[in-house]
Design an enzyme around this catalytic site. Sequence first.
Site, PDB file in Angstrom:
ATOM      1  N   SER A 135      48.386  31.782  44.847  1.00 26.80           N
ATOM      2  CA  SER A 135      47.532  32.954  45.070  1.00 26.80           C
ATOM      3  C   SER A 135      47.651  33.501  46.488  1.00 26.80           C
ATOM      4  CB  SER A 135      46.083  32.547  44.823  1.00 26.80           C
ATOM      5  OG  SER A 135      45.207  33.511  45.343  1.00 26.80           O
ATOM      6  N   GLU A 137      45.252  34.403  48.096  1.00 27.89           N
ATOM      7  CA  GLU A 137      44.122  33.831  48.844  1.00 27.89           C
ATOM      8  C   GLU A 137      44.602  32.765  49.824  1.00 27.89           C
ATOM      9  OE1 GLU A 137      40.492  34.009  49.020  1.00 27.89           O
ATOM     10  OE2 GLU A 137      41.070  35.994  48.312  1.00 27.89           O
ATOM     11  N   TYR A 158      38.513  27.214  47.143  1.00 31.30           N
ATOM     12  CA  TYR A 158      39.502  27.642  46.132  1.00 31.30           C
ATOM     13  C   TYR A 158      40.881  27.771  46.782  1.00 31.30           C
ATOM     14  CZ  TYR A 158      42.150  31.010  43.276  1.00 31.30           C
ATOM     15  OH  TYR A 158      43.132  31.659  42.564  1.00 31.30           O
TER      16      TYR A 158
HETATM   17  P1  NAP Z   1      40.730  33.516  34.678  1.00 33.09           P
HETATM   18  O1  NAP Z   1      40.609  34.773  33.872  1.00 33.09           O
HETATM   19  O2  NAP Z   1      39.567  33.014  35.438  1.00 33.09           O
HETATM   20  O3  NAP Z   1      41.241  32.381  33.674  1.00 33.09           O
HETATM   21  C1  NAP Z   1      41.246  31.035  34.045  1.00 33.09           C
HETATM   22  C2  NAP Z   1      41.677  30.195  32.867  1.00 33.09           C
HETATM   23  O4  NAP Z   1      41.607  28.830  33.260  1.00 33.09           O
HETATM   24  C3  NAP Z   1      40.758  30.333  31.634  1.00 33.09           C
HETATM   25  O5  NAP Z   1      41.529  30.226  30.474  1.00 33.09           O
HETATM   26  C4  NAP Z   1      39.850  29.120  31.775  1.00 33.09           C
HETATM   27  O6  NAP Z   1      39.293  28.683  30.552  1.00 33.09           O
HETATM   28  C5  NAP Z   1      40.864  28.103  32.289  1.00 33.09           C
HETATM   29  N1  NAP Z   1      40.239  26.935  32.897  1.00 33.09           N
HETATM   30  C6  NAP Z   1      39.187  26.889  33.759  1.00 33.09           C
HETATM   31  N2  NAP Z   1      38.896  25.620  34.053  1.00 33.09           N
HETATM   32  C7  NAP Z   1      39.764  24.845  33.371  1.00 33.09           C
HETATM   33  C8  NAP Z   1      39.936  23.446  33.237  1.00 33.09           C
HETATM   34  N3  NAP Z   1      39.131  22.575  33.849  1.00 33.09           N
HETATM   35  N4  NAP Z   1      40.952  22.994  32.449  1.00 33.09           N
HETATM   36  C9  NAP Z   1      41.751  23.872  31.784  1.00 33.09           C
HETATM   37  N5  NAP Z   1      41.617  25.204  31.857  1.00 33.09           N
HETATM   38  C10 NAP Z   1      40.632  25.680  32.641  1.00 33.09           C
HETATM   39  O7  NAP Z   1      41.947  33.649  35.719  1.00 33.09           O
HETATM   40  P2  NAP Z   1      43.177  34.685  35.718  1.00 33.09           P
HETATM   41  O8  NAP Z   1      42.764  35.892  36.466  1.00 33.09           O
HETATM   42  O9  NAP Z   1      43.727  34.783  34.361  1.00 33.09           O
HETATM   43  O10 NAP Z   1      44.194  33.919  36.674  1.00 33.09           O
HETATM   44  C11 NAP Z   1      45.170  32.998  36.149  1.00 33.09           C
HETATM   45  C12 NAP Z   1      45.605  32.054  37.247  1.00 33.09           C
HETATM   46  O11 NAP Z   1      46.174  32.797  38.315  1.00 33.09           O
HETATM   47  C13 NAP Z   1      44.496  31.230  37.877  1.00 33.09           C
HETATM   48  O12 NAP Z   1      45.048  29.987  38.241  1.00 33.09           O
HETATM   49  C14 NAP Z   1      44.119  32.016  39.119  1.00 33.09           C
HETATM   50  O13 NAP Z   1      43.554  31.139  40.068  1.00 33.09           O
HETATM   51  C15 NAP Z   1      45.472  32.536  39.533  1.00 33.09           C
HETATM   52  N6  NAP Z   1      45.480  33.798  40.257  1.00 33.09           N
HETATM   53  C16 NAP Z   1      44.833  34.885  39.785  1.00 33.09           C
HETATM   54  C17 NAP Z   1      44.904  36.085  40.460  1.00 33.09           C
HETATM   55  C18 NAP Z   1      44.204  37.321  39.957  1.00 33.09           C
HETATM   56  O14 NAP Z   1      44.063  38.274  40.755  1.00 33.09           O
HETATM   57  N7  NAP Z   1      43.814  37.376  38.695  1.00 33.09           N
HETATM   58  C19 NAP Z   1      45.668  36.180  41.642  1.00 33.09           C
HETATM   59  C20 NAP Z   1      46.355  35.045  42.090  1.00 33.09           C
HETATM   60  C21 NAP Z   1      46.271  33.862  41.384  1.00 33.09           C
HETATM   61  P3  NAP Z   1      37.910  29.338  29.953  1.00 33.09           P
HETATM   62  O15 NAP Z   1      38.334  30.653  29.342  1.00 33.09           O
HETATM   63  O16 NAP Z   1      37.474  28.334  28.995  1.00 33.09           O
HETATM   64  O17 NAP Z   1      36.998  29.538  31.135  1.00 33.09           O
HETATM   65  O1  G4F Z   2      37.233  40.353  43.081  1.00 34.34           O
HETATM   66  P1  G4F Z   2      37.042  39.228  43.998  1.00 34.34           P
HETATM   67  O2  G4F Z   2      36.013  38.209  43.637  1.00 34.34           O
HETATM   68  O3  G4F Z   2      38.484  38.589  44.211  1.00 34.34           O
HETATM   69  P2  G4F Z   2      39.084  37.610  45.337  1.00 34.34           P
HETATM   70  O4  G4F Z   2      38.033  36.874  46.054  1.00 34.34           O
HETATM   71  O5  G4F Z   2      40.018  38.422  46.151  1.00 34.34           O
HETATM   72  O6  G4F Z   2      39.882  36.562  44.435  1.00 34.34           O
HETATM   73  C1  G4F Z   2      40.678  36.994  43.328  1.00 34.34           C
HETATM   74  O7  G4F Z   2      41.975  37.269  43.774  1.00 34.34           O
HETATM   75  C2  G4F Z   2      42.704  36.123  44.265  1.00 34.34           C
HETATM   76  C3  G4F Z   2      44.069  36.616  44.714  1.00 34.34           C
HETATM   77  O8  G4F Z   2      43.995  37.066  46.041  1.00 34.34           O
HETATM   78  C4  G4F Z   2      42.792  35.094  43.170  1.00 34.34           C
HETATM   79  F1  G4F Z   2      43.520  34.028  43.607  1.00 34.34           F
HETATM   80  C5  G4F Z   2      41.409  34.670  42.742  1.00 34.34           C
HETATM   81  O9  G4F Z   2      41.518  33.744  41.658  1.00 34.34           O
HETATM   82  C6  G4F Z   2      40.646  35.891  42.255  1.00 34.34           C
HETATM   83  O10 G4F Z   2      41.261  36.372  41.092  1.00 34.34           O
HETATM   84  O11 G4F Z   2      36.654  39.793  45.455  1.00 34.34           O
HETATM   85  C7  G4F Z   2      37.452  40.767  46.102  1.00 34.34           C
HETATM   86  C8  G4F Z   2      36.732  41.231  47.366  1.00 34.34           C
HETATM   87  C9  G4F Z   2      36.253  40.094  48.271  1.00 34.34           C
HETATM   88  O12 G4F Z   2      36.536  40.425  49.586  1.00 34.34           O
HETATM   89  C10 G4F Z   2      34.743  40.048  48.069  1.00 34.34           C
HETATM   90  O13 G4F Z   2      34.003  39.599  49.172  1.00 34.34           O
HETATM   91  O14 G4F Z   2      35.534  41.933  46.960  1.00 34.34           O
HETATM   92  C11 G4F Z   2      34.467  41.519  47.793  1.00 34.34           C
HETATM   93  N1  G4F Z   2      33.194  41.746  47.098  1.00 34.34           N
HETATM   94  C12 G4F Z   2      32.195  42.571  47.553  1.00 34.34           C
HETATM   95  N2  G4F Z   2      31.146  42.502  46.732  1.00 34.34           N
HETATM   96  C13 G4F Z   2      32.769  41.165  45.976  1.00 34.34           C
HETATM   97  C14 G4F Z   2      31.475  41.630  45.730  1.00 34.34           C
HETATM   98  N3  G4F Z   2      33.384  40.289  45.140  1.00 34.34           N
HETATM   99  C15 G4F Z   2      32.686  39.883  44.035  1.00 34.34           C
HETATM  100  N4  G4F Z   2      33.289  39.015  43.189  1.00 34.34           N
HETATM  101  N5  G4F Z   2      31.404  40.302  43.790  1.00 34.34           N
HETATM  102  C16 G4F Z   2      30.753  41.168  44.611  1.00 34.34           C
HETATM  103  O15 G4F Z   2      29.596  41.529  44.363  1.00 34.34           O
END
Ligand code: NAP
Ligand code: G4F
Length: 352
Positions: A135, A137, A158
């Site tokens: 990520s 992050e 995280y």
């Molecule tokens: P998400 O929507 O939160 O999905 C997470 C998945 O992980 C869900 O299927 C969840 O199951 C499963 N999970 C949670 N805890 C688990 C456990 N203990 N054992 C097995 N499975 C578990 O995340 P996403 O946005 O699809 O992201 C996919 C991956 O990419 C994650 O690893 C995330 O950290 C990473 N990532 C995401 C972003 C982004 O912007 N979306 C960016 C960089 C990296 P349930 O449905 O049962 O909760």
């Molecule tokens: O949407 P966010 O919660 O995403 P964040 O923290 O960037 O993390 C996501 O992206 C990562 C990749 O860079 C993934 F690895 C991670 O699993 C996840 O998918 O927050 C985005 C920004 C932050 O700066 C947060 O402080 O939005 C700001 N924010 C402001 N108000 C908020 C809020 N975020 C959330 N969730 N809720 C608020 O009310």
Amino acid sequence: MAKRALITGITGQDGAYLTEFLLGKGYEVHGMLRRASLFNTDRIDHIYHDPHVSGSNLTLHYGDLSDGTALRRVIETVDPDEVYNLGAQSHVKVSFDVPEYTADVVALGTLRLLEALRDHVAHGGGAVRYYQASSSEMFGAAPPPQSERTPFHPRSPYAVSKVAAHWYAVNYREAYGLFICNGILFNHESPRRGETFVTRKVTRAVGRIKEGLQDKLFLGNLDAKRDWGFAGDYVEAMWAMLQQEKPDDYVIATGEAHSVREMVEMSFAEAGLDWTKHVQLDPRYLRPTEVDFLQGDPTKARERLGWSPRMSFAELISTMVAHDLDLAQQERTLKQAGFKTSARGAAASDKS
Ligand code: NAP
Ligand code: G4F
């Protein structure tokens, strides 16, 4: 013979898009499902066929990243050609509340899966290719633009756990010669995004405000900047990494950043609303340590994988708002007909 893919986190946003993509390419897809007290397969129900009724290319297996025995069993049963480790407690703010659990699933979960894979390959399991969901992050406080050469400075439990998982993956590649790729993905969103991430929290609220189901939206830091792309584009990069001759790590991003404030303004404007009349700060949504500015440099992915994002930021916001306006209209219709609605939008805005 169809290739077999195993996906952890298949029920998540990316899991659903990746499954659709791989099924479209003729893969046999296996997904790991967590037991939950309510159904948690909403995002993949439309592509799941009851195996009793028809030949299905999608099979689900119970398992959990905290359970090494189950991971081994699933790997042995599926005998995959490709493994995509997408499972995670993926919410940054929540990771400050449950740091130990986050480390267990994100860092140790990855280690458990890699150990199972290592033994499977050593005992004749064939040349499995593995994708690790790293990520942006992990860059945390490192100034933009961030590339594969930028040192990590994680700012949350995280992110620290993702750094550990990333380095486990690199180490297993170097130590055991396994085909392992880290995809360092910047934020990617969609109408399937979890409702407690900021883009979806905002577009859900826009829909509900427009339909008169809610009036206020409480948010945290509006100054943070993110490089937001479309999840459907990003899963194609995951697959492309595993089709290369050699395993490597890649930044996947658009190269363009916007502030949360800008995203909020655009989302409200899309529905003809003035955000300043509805949005209020709630300090509960501020993080103990924030990641101020993420903007990726995707040059390597473009040059080596031939990958570029297709959907623009404006299209992404417009698609998400349109989807959530529809959802809110359905909610209002149900309410007017006397049905109790779950008010998930309100619950989500209270929790994230
Ligand atoms: P998400 O929507 O939160 O999905 C997470 C998945 O992980 C869900 O299927 C969840 O199951 C499963 N999970 C949670 N805890 C688990 C456990 N203990 N054992 C097995 N499975 C578990 O995340 P996403 O946005 O699809 O992201 C996919 C991956 O990419 C994650 O690893 C995330 O950290 C990473 N990532 C995401 C972003 C982004 O912007 N979306 C960016 C960089 C990296 P349930 O449905 O049962 O909760
Ligand atoms: O949407 P966010 O919660 O995403 P964040 O923290 O960037 O993390 C996501 O992206 C990562 C990749 O860079 C993934 F690895 C991670 O699993 C996840 O998918 O927050 C985005 C920004 C932050 O700066 C947060 O402080 O939005 C700001 N924010 C402001 N108000 C908020 C809020 N975020 C959330 N969730 N809720 C608020 O009310």
